[in-house]
Write an enzyme that holds these catalytic residues in place. Structure first.
Site, PDB file in Angstrom:
ATOM      1  CE1 TYR A  58      -4.183  -1.417  -0.417  1.00 51.38           C
ATOM      2  CE2 TYR A  58      -3.284  -3.075   1.071  1.00 51.38           C
ATOM      3  CZ  TYR A  58      -4.253  -2.677   0.168  1.00 51.38           C
ATOM      4  OH  TYR A  58      -5.277  -3.521  -0.184  1.00 51.38           O
ATOM      5  NE  ARG A  61      -0.778  -0.250  -6.010  1.00 55.38           N
ATOM      6  CZ  ARG A  61       0.279  -1.073  -6.103  1.00 55.38           C
ATOM      7  NH1 ARG A  61       0.454  -2.033  -5.233  1.00 55.38           N
ATOM      8  NH2 ARG A  61       1.167  -0.931  -7.057  1.00 55.38           N
ATOM      9  CD  GLN A  91     -16.778  -0.437  -7.105  1.00 50.13           C
ATOM     10  OE1 GLN A  91     -16.559  -1.634  -6.972  1.00 50.13           O
ATOM     11  NE2 GLN A  91     -17.254   0.068  -8.220  1.00 50.13           N
ATOM     12  CG  ASN A  92     -11.618   4.479  -8.007  1.00 50.30           C
ATOM     13  OD1 ASN A  92     -11.805   3.279  -8.177  1.00 50.30           O
ATOM     14  ND2 ASN A  92     -11.786   5.371  -8.957  1.00 50.30           N
ATOM     15  CG  ASP A  94      -8.123   7.605  -6.964  1.00 48.70           C
ATOM     16  OD1 ASP A  94      -8.963   8.516  -6.820  1.00 48.70           O
ATOM     17  OD2 ASP A  94      -8.195   6.760  -7.890  1.00 48.70           O
ATOM     18  CG  HIS A 109     -13.924  -0.732  -1.926  1.00 47.60           C
ATOM     19  ND1 HIS A 109     -13.884  -1.189  -3.222  1.00 47.60           N
ATOM     20  CD2 HIS A 109     -15.062  -1.262  -1.377  1.00 47.60           C
ATOM     21  CE1 HIS A 109     -14.947  -1.961  -3.453  1.00 47.60           C
ATOM     22  NE2 HIS A 109     -15.680  -2.009  -2.357  1.00 47.60           N
ATOM     23  N   GLY A 175     -16.413   3.196 -15.274  1.00 48.50           N
ATOM     24  CA  GLY A 175     -15.154   2.507 -15.041  1.00 48.50           C
ATOM     25  C   GLY A 175     -15.151   1.488 -13.922  1.00 48.50           C
ATOM     26  CB  THR A 176     -17.046  -0.068 -11.595  1.00 40.68           C
ATOM     27  OG1 THR A 176     -17.162  -1.273 -10.821  1.00 40.68           O
ATOM     28  CG2 THR A 176     -18.427   0.475 -11.907  1.00 40.68           C
ATOM     29  CB  SER A 177     -15.361  -5.051 -13.721  1.00 43.49           C
ATOM     30  OG  SER A 177     -15.032  -5.256 -12.354  1.00 43.49           O
TER      31      SER A 177
END
Ligand code: APR
Length: 235
Positions: A58, A61, A91-92, A94, A109, A175-177
């Site tokens: 992390y 990251r 969900q990011n 950043d 998250h 931009g999310t699966s």
């Protein structure tokens, strides 16, 4: 005179919105987990087995996030607030939505720039961008860990997200699966009368009566959509 409320937009964003800022997605070919098995770096079990490895993972990251900048998609969503009541549910981990200027961002998250003590999850500590090391402790004396939700952990922000999505007049998914639950379950709460725009070059399949798929990169499609919506309001 009665104040007219702004239309409510709920944005659900994932790793793809930050791809053009240089941050890798999880499930594309060059996915982040390539060099690491999820179980080795992003689970409570990994933390128990090898906290040093988890911290190093992390820390890397965090450095990548600090080196990245918001792209036109993040910036457009911030502009949308001129005429819309916007909630970004991301969900990011950043902070690119915040740096772009979005004022309401719910991180499902967690946030990589924050840390928390292992025994005091509710007390968030700003890392000020610094690495976390073994031996770094919170004021109560327990080891600091990144403020990130790992696989197998509860997602406390879901409660707020569950309340926001059904109130949307317009939903934008970028931009999310939609592969990770419970976050992916939010799409099922989108009101059937609200247009649902999905921006993703490899859009996941989704069933919604007012679905509009834009199979394009976020930095291309999101600014175009936002300018269109702002122009409609200004007409
Ligand atoms: N613009 C828009 N979408 C893009 C772009 C782009 N430039 N590039 C890639 N995408 C899309 C991909 O096609 C894919 O559908 O972004 C999506 C990214 O999906 P994932 O990698 O699965 O990321 P995400 O859905 O955010 O993952 C959810 O999984 O590993 C966990 O906790 C992690 O929050 C993460 C969660």
């Amino acid at each position: 005179m009665k104040a007219v409320s702004k239309p409510r937009v709920v944005v659900l964003s994932g790793a793809g919105i930050s791809a053009e800022s240089g941050l890798r997605t999880f499930r594309d070919g060059d996915g982040l987990w390539e060099d690491h098995r999820v179980e080795d770096v992003a689970t409570p079990g990994a933390w128990a087995r090898d906290p040093g490895l988890v911290l190093r993972f992390y820390n890397e990251r965090r450095r990548q996030v600090l080196a990245a900048a918001p792209n036109p998609a993040h910036l457009a969503l911030a502009r949308l607030e001129q005429e819309f009541d916007v909630d970004v549910i991301t969900q990011n981990i950043d902070d690119l939505h915040e740096r772009a200027g979005s004022s309401r961002v719910l991180h499902l998250h967690g946030e990589i720039l924050k840390a928390r003590g292992c025994d005091a999850p509710e007390d968030l500590i700003e890392t000020d961008g610094r690495d976390l090391e073994l031996g770094d402790t919170c004021p109560r004396g327990s080891q600091l860990r990144p403020h990130v939700v790992w696989f197998g952990e509860a997602v406390p922000a879901m409660e707020s997200a569950y309340r926001l999505v059904p109130k949307a007049d317009l939903v934008l998914i970028v931009g999310t699966s939609l592969a990770v639950y419970p976050a992916a379950s939010l799409v099922h709460l989108a009101p059937v009368i609200a247009p649902l725009h999905l921006v993703d070059p490899a859009a996941p399949s989704l069933d919604h009566p007012r679905l509009l798929v834009h199979a394009e990169a976020a930095a291309v499609a999101v600014p175009r959509l936002v300018e269109g919506w702002l122009a409609e309001v200004h007409q």
